[in-house]
Design a protein around this motif. Structure first.
Motif, PDB file in Angstrom:
ATOM      1  N   LYS A  62     -39.726 -24.219  25.773  1.00  0.00           N
ATOM      2  CA  LYS A  62     -40.384 -23.583  26.903  1.00  0.00           C
ATOM      3  C   LYS A  62     -41.805 -23.199  26.534  1.00  0.00           C
ATOM      4  O   LYS A  62     -42.107 -22.858  25.383  1.00  0.00           O
ATOM      5  CB  LYS A  62     -39.616 -22.344  27.363  1.00  0.00           C
ATOM      6  N   ALA A  63     -42.666 -23.292  27.527  1.00  0.00           N
ATOM      7  CA  ALA A  63     -44.010 -22.749  27.422  1.00  0.00           C
ATOM      8  C   ALA A  63     -44.046 -21.459  28.222  1.00  0.00           C
ATOM      9  O   ALA A  63     -43.449 -21.368  29.299  1.00  0.00           O
ATOM     10  CB  ALA A  63     -45.037 -23.743  27.960  1.00  0.00           C
ATOM     11  N   GLY A  64     -44.715 -20.472  27.700  1.00  0.00           N
ATOM     12  CA  GLY A  64     -44.775 -19.193  28.388  1.00  0.00           C
ATOM     13  C   GLY A  64     -46.196 -18.733  28.601  1.00  0.00           C
ATOM     14  O   GLY A  64     -47.120 -19.127  27.875  1.00  0.00           O
ATOM     15  N   LEU A  65     -46.386 -17.893  29.593  1.00  0.00           N
ATOM     16  CA  LEU A  65     -47.695 -17.327  29.914  1.00  0.00           C
ATOM     17  C   LEU A  65     -48.713 -18.433  30.168  1.00  0.00           C
ATOM     18  O   LEU A  65     -49.817 -18.422  29.636  1.00  0.00           O
ATOM     19  CB  LEU A  65     -48.165 -16.403  28.784  1.00  0.00           C
ATOM     20  N   THR A  66     -48.312 -19.406  30.995  1.00  0.00           N
ATOM     21  CA  THR A  66     -49.167 -20.566  31.249  1.00  0.00           C
ATOM     22  C   THR A  66     -49.926 -20.493  32.571  1.00  0.00           C
ATOM     23  O   THR A  66     -50.788 -21.326  32.818  1.00  0.00           O
ATOM     24  CB  THR A  66     -48.328 -21.859  31.252  1.00  0.00           C
ATOM     25  N   SER A  67     -49.604 -19.531  33.419  1.00  0.00           N
ATOM     26  CA  SER A  67     -50.334 -19.411  34.679  1.00  0.00           C
ATOM     27  C   SER A  67     -51.310 -18.248  34.583  1.00  0.00           C
ATOM     28  O   SER A  67     -51.074 -17.263  33.880  1.00  0.00           O
ATOM     29  CB  SER A  67     -49.381 -19.192  35.859  1.00  0.00           C
ATOM     30  N   ASP A 152     -47.606  -7.376  22.838  1.00  0.00           N
ATOM     31  CA  ASP A 152     -48.782  -8.198  22.596  1.00  0.00           C
ATOM     32  C   ASP A 152     -48.295  -9.617  22.312  1.00  0.00           C
ATOM     33  O   ASP A 152     -47.091  -9.881  22.218  1.00  0.00           O
ATOM     34  CB  ASP A 152     -49.618  -7.650  21.436  1.00  0.00           C
ATOM     35  N   LEU A 153     -49.233 -10.533  22.171  1.00  0.00           N
ATOM     36  CA  LEU A 153     -48.872 -11.943  22.080  1.00  0.00           C
ATOM     37  C   LEU A 153     -48.051 -12.263  20.828  1.00  0.00           C
ATOM     38  O   LEU A 153     -47.098 -13.036  20.884  1.00  0.00           O
ATOM     39  CB  LEU A 153     -50.141 -12.795  22.118  1.00  0.00           C
ATOM     40  N   LYS A 154     -48.390 -11.654  19.698  1.00  0.00           N
ATOM     41  CA  LYS A 154     -47.644 -11.938  18.469  1.00  0.00           C
ATOM     42  C   LYS A 154     -46.214 -11.405  18.572  1.00  0.00           C
ATOM     43  O   LYS A 154     -45.272 -12.076  18.124  1.00  0.00           O
ATOM     44  CB  LYS A 154     -48.365 -11.338  17.263  1.00  0.00           C
ATOM     45  N   SER A 155     -46.058 -10.236  19.166  1.00  0.00           N
ATOM     46  CA  SER A 155     -44.711  -9.676  19.323  1.00  0.00           C
ATOM     47  C   SER A 155     -43.847 -10.550  20.222  1.00  0.00           C
ATOM     48  O   SER A 155     -42.661 -10.758  19.949  1.00  0.00           O
ATOM     49  CB  SER A 155     -44.779  -8.256  19.883  1.00  0.00           C
ATOM     50  N   VAL A 156     -44.435 -11.084  21.319  1.00  0.00           N
ATOM     51  CA  VAL A 156     -43.630 -11.892  22.236  1.00  0.00           C
ATOM     52  C   VAL A 156     -43.293 -13.249  21.618  1.00  0.00           C
ATOM     53  O   VAL A 156     -42.219 -13.800  21.869  1.00  0.00           O
ATOM     54  CB  VAL A 156     -44.324 -12.039  23.599  1.00  0.00           C
ATOM     55  N   VAL A 157     -44.176 -13.809  20.803  1.00  0.00           N
ATOM     56  CA  VAL A 157     -43.847 -15.043  20.099  1.00  0.00           C
ATOM     57  C   VAL A 157     -42.656 -14.817  19.187  1.00  0.00           C
ATOM     58  O   VAL A 157     -41.702 -15.617  19.157  1.00  0.00           O
ATOM     59  CB  VAL A 157     -45.061 -15.553  19.293  1.00  0.00           C
ATOM     60  N   ALA A 158     -42.679 -13.736  18.417  1.00  0.00           N
ATOM     61  CA  ALA A 158     -41.565 -13.436  17.516  1.00  0.00           C
ATOM     62  C   ALA A 158     -40.262 -13.279  18.288  1.00  0.00           C
ATOM     63  O   ALA A 158     -39.189 -13.670  17.804  1.00  0.00           O
ATOM     64  CB  ALA A 158     -41.872 -12.160  16.732  1.00  0.00           C
ATOM     65  N   ASP A 159     -40.339 -12.763  19.508  1.00  0.00           N
ATOM     66  CA  ASP A 159     -39.175 -12.533  20.369  1.00  0.00           C
ATOM     67  C   ASP A 159     -38.810 -13.781  21.174  1.00  0.00           C
ATOM     68  O   ASP A 159     -38.165 -13.698  22.216  1.00  0.00           O
ATOM     69  CB  ASP A 159     -39.485 -11.358  21.308  1.00  0.00           C
ATOM     70  N   THR A 161     -40.545 -15.679  23.017  1.00  0.00           N
ATOM     71  CA  THR A 161     -41.197 -15.682  24.332  1.00  0.00           C
ATOM     72  C   THR A 161     -40.287 -15.178  25.449  1.00  0.00           C
ATOM     73  O   THR A 161     -40.292 -15.707  26.558  1.00  0.00           O
ATOM     74  CB  THR A 161     -41.754 -17.076  24.680  1.00  0.00           C
ATOM     75  N   SER A 162     -39.488 -14.155  25.129  1.00  0.00           N
ATOM     76  CA  SER A 162     -38.632 -13.479  26.119  1.00  0.00           C
ATOM     77  C   SER A 162     -37.537 -14.364  26.703  1.00  0.00           C
ATOM     78  O   SER A 162     -36.969 -14.059  27.752  1.00  0.00           O
ATOM     79  CB  SER A 162     -39.481 -12.910  27.279  1.00  0.00           C
ATOM     80  N   ALA A 163     -37.215 -15.479  26.049  1.00  0.00           N
ATOM     81  CA  ALA A 163     -36.195 -16.393  26.565  1.00  0.00           C
ATOM     82  C   ALA A 163     -34.849 -15.685  26.684  1.00  0.00           C
ATOM     83  O   ALA A 163     -34.452 -14.919  25.808  1.00  0.00           O
ATOM     84  CB  ALA A 163     -36.062 -17.609  25.647  1.00  0.00           C
ATOM     85  N   ALA A 164     -34.148 -15.959  27.795  1.00  0.00           N
ATOM     86  CA  ALA A 164     -32.843 -15.331  27.999  1.00  0.00           C
ATOM     87  C   ALA A 164     -31.864 -16.265  28.699  1.00  0.00           C
ATOM     88  O   ALA A 164     -30.766 -16.524  28.205  1.00  0.00           O
ATOM     89  CB  ALA A 164     -32.996 -14.040  28.800  1.00  0.00           C
TER      90      ALA A 164
END
Length: 262
Positions: A62-67, A152-159, A161-164
């Motif tokens: 998945k790609a995130g934060l693309t819009s 922040d962006l680094k935290s969401v990458v580690a997570d 990208t919030s995938a669920a």
């Protein structure tokens, strides 16, 4: 990398446990402000390794934060990338248990299925369209493990990208037979439109997000295998959902896909 292997292992364990137990946490850069991009993706890699060790299977990316709408909503400026495993898959029209999630939101997506392998760097929109078999509608359920969806962006990458969760359906179309930029998108909640947009909201062309993913993988010595499913990123801002909500995505020429929250 700024963090040692033991710390990366601990953070991966912590974040995945938050996902599995539906517990929130403070963003990890608060306790590790020196964390860099390599650390963030190394934590994501460790989360994937944990899942694979328990028998999970990678089903896509998945790609995130693309819009631009989503970037503005989240206060960030660059796309991020994550993995999809079979535990995230929801059949079309099925129910999602809200109790298994923290604070779910839904995003409308144009999804790609590749016919041939794609390699980077140097991947571009034309290569993605040539290698893609079909496109179809998808609803991604994101669920950041960070308290109040603040990260922040680094935290969401580690997570990751919030995938669920995610669901795909509707009608398929050959990726080269439709103008993905101009496809109209309507996201409905309980029969009422809550977000509208067009494919061009994703980096000007949804295939651009796939190309960026392929180039990201290429920099890490990986490729996008044939038969991969790729969620190209939310076309509109994310919409919060709760138990009792019915969500339907309608995409011009691609039909609709639905999911229920209970």
């Amino acid at each position: 990398m700024a963090l040692n292997a033991s710390t990366l292992d601990q953070l991966a364990d912590h974040l995945e446990n938050c996902q599995l137990k539906a517990q929130d946490t403070l963003k990890i850069t608060e306790s590790h402000p020196d964390m860099d991009w390599d650390d963030a993706y190394a934590i994501q890699d460790r989360i994937l390794a944990r899942k694979l060790a328990r028998g999970a299977r990678v089903v896509g990316y998945k790609a995130g934060l693309t819009s631009h709408a989503k970037m503005k909503q989240m206060g960030v400026t660059d796309p991020v990338f994550g993995f999809l495993v079979d535990e995230f898959v929801v059949p079309e029209g099925a129910e999602i248990q809200v109790g298994d999630l923290i604070h779910p939101k839904v995003e409308p997506e144009i999804c790609f299925i590749t016919r041939t392998e794609l390699k980077g760097p140097g991947c571009h929109i034309g290569a993605v369209l040539a290698a893609s078999d079909v496109v179809l509608p998808g609803i991604e359920v994101i669920d950041s493990r960070y308290r109040d969806f603040k990260f922040d962006l680094k935290s969401v990458v580690a997570d990751n990208t919030s995938a669920a969760r995610f669901v795909v359906g509707g009608r398929i179309a050959a990726a080269r037979d439709v103008d993905l930029r101009t496809l109209g998108v309507v996201l409905e909640k309980n029969g009422q439109p809550v977000a509208v947009g067009a494919g061009a909201a994703v980096l000007g062309h949804p295939a651009a997000a796939v190309a960026m993913l392929v180039n990201h993988l290429g920099r890490r010595g990986q490729s996008l295998p044939a038969g991969s499913l790729v969620l190209s990123g939310g076309i509109t801002e994310a919409v919060a959902v709760q138990a009792g909500d019915n969500v339907t995505l309608r995409i011009q020429n691609l039909g609709s896909v639905s999911v229920r929250f209970v």
